[in-house]
Design a protein around this motif. Structure first.
Motif, PDB file in Angstrom:
ATOM      1  N   ALA A 142      87.592 -52.360  40.308  1.00 49.34           N
ATOM      2  CA  ALA A 142      87.070 -51.883  41.599  1.00 49.34           C
ATOM      3  C   ALA A 142      88.205 -51.608  42.585  1.00 49.34           C
ATOM      4  CB  ALA A 142      86.095 -52.904  42.184  1.00 49.34           C
ATOM      5  N   GLU A 143      89.237 -52.454  42.565  1.00 50.27           N
ATOM      6  CA  GLU A 143      90.365 -52.236  43.475  1.00 50.27           C
ATOM      7  C   GLU A 143      91.161 -50.986  43.064  1.00 50.27           C
ATOM      8  OE1 GLU A 143      93.959 -54.610  45.741  1.00 50.27           O
ATOM      9  OE2 GLU A 143      92.966 -55.590  44.064  1.00 50.27           O
ATOM     10  N   CYS A 144      91.310 -50.765  41.765  1.00 49.79           N
ATOM     11  CA  CYS A 144      91.978 -49.542  41.292  1.00 49.79           C
ATOM     12  C   CYS A 144      91.205 -48.297  41.726  1.00 49.79           C
ATOM     13  CB  CYS A 144      92.111 -49.553  39.775  1.00 49.79           C
ATOM     14  SG  CYS A 144      93.315 -50.713  39.157  1.00 49.79           S
ATOM     15  N   ARG A 145      89.902 -48.365  41.567  1.00 51.83           N
ATOM     16  CA  ARG A 145      89.064 -47.226  41.951  1.00 51.83           C
ATOM     17  C   ARG A 145      89.150 -46.964  43.456  1.00 51.83           C
ATOM     18  NH1 ARG A 145      82.647 -46.528  41.306  1.00 51.83           N
ATOM     19  NH2 ARG A 145      82.604 -44.343  41.866  1.00 51.83           N
ATOM     20  N   ALA A 146      89.104 -48.019  44.253  1.00 51.91           N
ATOM     21  CA  ALA A 146      89.232 -47.878  45.708  1.00 51.91           C
ATOM     22  C   ALA A 146      90.590 -47.305  46.078  1.00 51.91           C
ATOM     23  CB  ALA A 146      89.013 -49.229  46.390  1.00 51.91           C
ATOM     24  N   ALA A 147      91.639 -47.739  45.391  1.00 50.22           N
ATOM     25  CA  ALA A 147      92.988 -47.226  45.663  1.00 50.22           C
ATOM     26  C   ALA A 147      93.072 -45.738  45.333  1.00 50.22           C
ATOM     27  CB  ALA A 147      94.021 -48.006  44.865  1.00 50.22           C
ATOM     28  N   ASN A 148      92.489 -45.337  44.220  1.00 56.29           N
ATOM     29  CA  ASN A 148      92.507 -43.919  43.849  1.00 56.29           C
ATOM     30  C   ASN A 148      91.753 -43.067  44.866  1.00 56.29           C
ATOM     31  OD1 ASN A 148      94.049 -44.385  41.584  1.00 56.29           O
ATOM     32  ND2 ASN A 148      92.281 -44.590  40.237  1.00 56.29           N
ATOM     33  N   LYS A 149      90.655 -43.586  45.394  1.00 56.39           N
ATOM     34  CA  LYS A 149      89.916 -42.858  46.437  1.00 56.39           C
ATOM     35  C   LYS A 149      90.749 -42.744  47.706  1.00 56.39           C
ATOM     36  CE  LYS A 149      85.185 -43.780  44.981  1.00 56.39           C
ATOM     37  NZ  LYS A 149      83.898 -44.384  45.330  1.00 56.39           N
ATOM     38  N   GLN A 150      91.495 -43.813  48.039  1.00 59.54           N
ATOM     39  CA  GLN A 150      92.350 -43.780  49.231  1.00 59.54           C
ATOM     40  C   GLN A 150      93.471 -42.762  49.051  1.00 59.54           C
ATOM     41  OE1 GLN A 150      91.870 -45.410  52.263  1.00 59.54           O
ATOM     42  NE2 GLN A 150      93.396 -43.882  52.822  1.00 59.54           N
ATOM     43  N   VAL A 151      94.048 -42.699  47.873  1.00 57.68           N
ATOM     44  CA  VAL A 151      95.092 -41.709  47.593  1.00 57.68           C
ATOM     45  C   VAL A 151      94.530 -40.304  47.778  1.00 57.68           C
ATOM     46  CG1 VAL A 151      96.528 -40.702  45.766  1.00 57.68           C
ATOM     47  CG2 VAL A 151      96.494 -43.178  46.105  1.00 57.68           C
ATOM     48  N   ALA A 152      93.329 -40.068  47.293  1.00 57.25           N
ATOM     49  CA  ALA A 152      92.705 -38.745  47.439  1.00 57.25           C
ATOM     50  C   ALA A 152      92.479 -38.414  48.916  1.00 57.25           C
ATOM     51  CB  ALA A 152      91.387 -38.689  46.671  1.00 57.25           C
ATOM     52  N   ARG A 153      92.025 -39.391  49.711  1.00 55.39           N
ATOM     53  CA  ARG A 153      91.846 -39.162  51.157  1.00 55.39           C
ATOM     54  C   ARG A 153      93.189 -38.867  51.822  1.00 55.39           C
ATOM     55  NH1 ARG A 153      88.033 -43.312  50.522  1.00 55.39           N
ATOM     56  NH2 ARG A 153      89.530 -44.911  51.121  1.00 55.39           N
ATOM     57  N   ASN A 154      94.215 -39.627  51.454  1.00 54.67           N
ATOM     58  CA  ASN A 154      95.545 -39.408  52.026  1.00 54.67           C
ATOM     59  C   ASN A 154      96.063 -38.014  51.692  1.00 54.67           C
ATOM     60  OD1 ASN A 154      95.513 -41.993  53.054  1.00 54.67           O
ATOM     61  ND2 ASN A 154      96.959 -42.825  51.557  1.00 54.67           N
ATOM     62  N   GLU A 155      95.852 -37.577  50.460  1.00 52.66           N
ATOM     63  CA  GLU A 155      96.298 -36.242  50.057  1.00 52.66           C
ATOM     64  C   GLU A 155      95.575 -35.157  50.851  1.00 52.66           C
ATOM     65  OE1 GLU A 155      98.803 -35.017  48.165  1.00 52.66           O
ATOM     66  OE2 GLU A 155      99.438 -37.101  48.127  1.00 52.66           O
ATOM     67  N   ARG A 156      94.272 -35.320  51.031  1.00 50.41           N
ATOM     68  CA  ARG A 156      93.512 -34.324  51.816  1.00 50.41           C
ATOM     69  C   ARG A 156      94.035 -34.256  53.245  1.00 50.41           C
ATOM     70  NH1 ARG A 156      89.274 -36.428  48.855  1.00 50.41           N
ATOM     71  NH2 ARG A 156      88.590 -37.749  50.566  1.00 50.41           N
ATOM     72  N   GLU A 157      94.320 -35.432  53.836  1.00 51.89           N
ATOM     73  CA  GLU A 157      94.836 -35.449  55.206  1.00 51.89           C
ATOM     74  C   GLU A 157      96.202 -34.770  55.267  1.00 51.89           C
ATOM     75  OE1 GLU A 157      95.439 -38.558  58.890  1.00 51.89           O
ATOM     76  OE2 GLU A 157      95.705 -39.341  56.863  1.00 51.89           O
ATOM     77  N   ALA A 158      97.077 -35.064  54.319  1.00 56.99           N
ATOM     78  CA  ALA A 158      98.419 -34.470  54.313  1.00 56.99           C
ATOM     79  C   ALA A 158      98.348 -32.962  54.091  1.00 56.99           C
ATOM     80  CB  ALA A 158      99.285 -35.137  53.249  1.00 56.99           C
ATOM     81  N   GLU A 159      97.486 -32.534  53.183  1.00 51.90           N
ATOM     82  CA  GLU A 159      97.326 -31.099  52.940  1.00 51.90           C
ATOM     83  C   GLU A 159      96.800 -30.386  54.177  1.00 51.90           C
ATOM     84  OE1 GLU A 159      94.823 -31.081  49.477  1.00 51.90           O
ATOM     85  OE2 GLU A 159      96.497 -31.672  48.168  1.00 51.90           O
ATOM     86  N   GLY A 160      95.908 -31.031  54.908  1.00 57.12           N
ATOM     87  CA  GLY A 160      95.375 -30.443  56.139  1.00 57.12           C
ATOM     88  C   GLY A 160      96.423 -30.284  57.228  1.00 57.12           C
ATOM     89  N   MET A 161      97.431 -31.117  57.205  1.00 55.73           N
ATOM     90  CA  MET A 161      98.496 -31.049  58.221  1.00 55.73           C
ATOM     91  C   MET A 161      99.600 -30.070  57.858  1.00 55.73           C
ATOM     92  SD  MET A 161      97.709 -32.810  60.694  1.00 55.73           S
ATOM     93  CE  MET A 161      97.676 -34.332  61.571  1.00 55.73           C
TER      94      MET A 161
END
Length: 173
Positions: A142-161
């Motif tokens: 569950a922690e791995c899955r949550a971390a992967n989701k956070q990485v995806a959110r971080n990537e979307r934010e960085a791509e948007g900037m």
């Protein structure tokens, strides 16, 4: 901010000079837009093998180990990771050769990651995940899955900037 070349040949002198000129501007632009600090950052411009060496050394220093990771970093334009003093950004020189616009987008993208690494519990979470990657601890699924989701959110934010890169190229011109 420390900016340097690592295992670079002379053919990448233009890219290194551009990073030296624009990285401080990119950091300020990202900080102003996001309203958050990038913190202590080192920026290295390197070849692919040199990038792997820098990432390995940074991870081993943060974790206090000589273990090797269970994975190899994927090919990318750049990598951001934790260092003992804050954030290490490693720019891969080859894919940026002659394309300063792409280099500007990459700098902005990676400085967004530096901001993200300074948020709340981000650093301690990243250390836990690095420990898992280096065989020093295990994470629950569950922690791995949550971390992967956070990485995806971080990537979307960085791509948007990345749109900020056009302002960066105008400021340098």
């Amino acid at each position: 901010m420390r900016i340097y070349g690592h295992r670079l040949g002379g053919r990448y002198a233009m890219e290194l000079a551009h990073v030296r000129e624009t990285a401080p501007l990119a950091a300020r632009l990202v900080e102003r837009e996001m309203g958050e600090r990038v913190g202590s950052v080192e920026v290295a411009v390197s070849c692919t093998d040199g990038a792997r060496d820098l990432l390995l050394a940074a991870h081993q220093a943060v974790l206090g180990t000589r273990n090797k990771p269970r994975w190899r970093p994927a090919a990318a334009l750049a990598h951001s990771t934790l260092s003992t003093s804050g954030t290490l950004i490693v720019i891969e020189a080859k894919p940026h050769r002659g394309d300063l616009g792409l280099l500007d987008e990459t700098l902005v993208h990676e400085f967004v990651h530096a901001v993200q690494f300074n948020r709340g519990e981000a650093r301690s979470g990243m250390v836990r995940h690095l420990r898992n990657n280096y065989g020093l601890g295990d994470l629950a699924w569950a922690e791995c899955r949550a971390a992967n989701k956070q990485v995806a959110r971080n990537e979307r934010e960085a791509e948007g900037m990345e749109r900020l890169a056009t302002r960066l190229s105008k400021a340098v011109a």
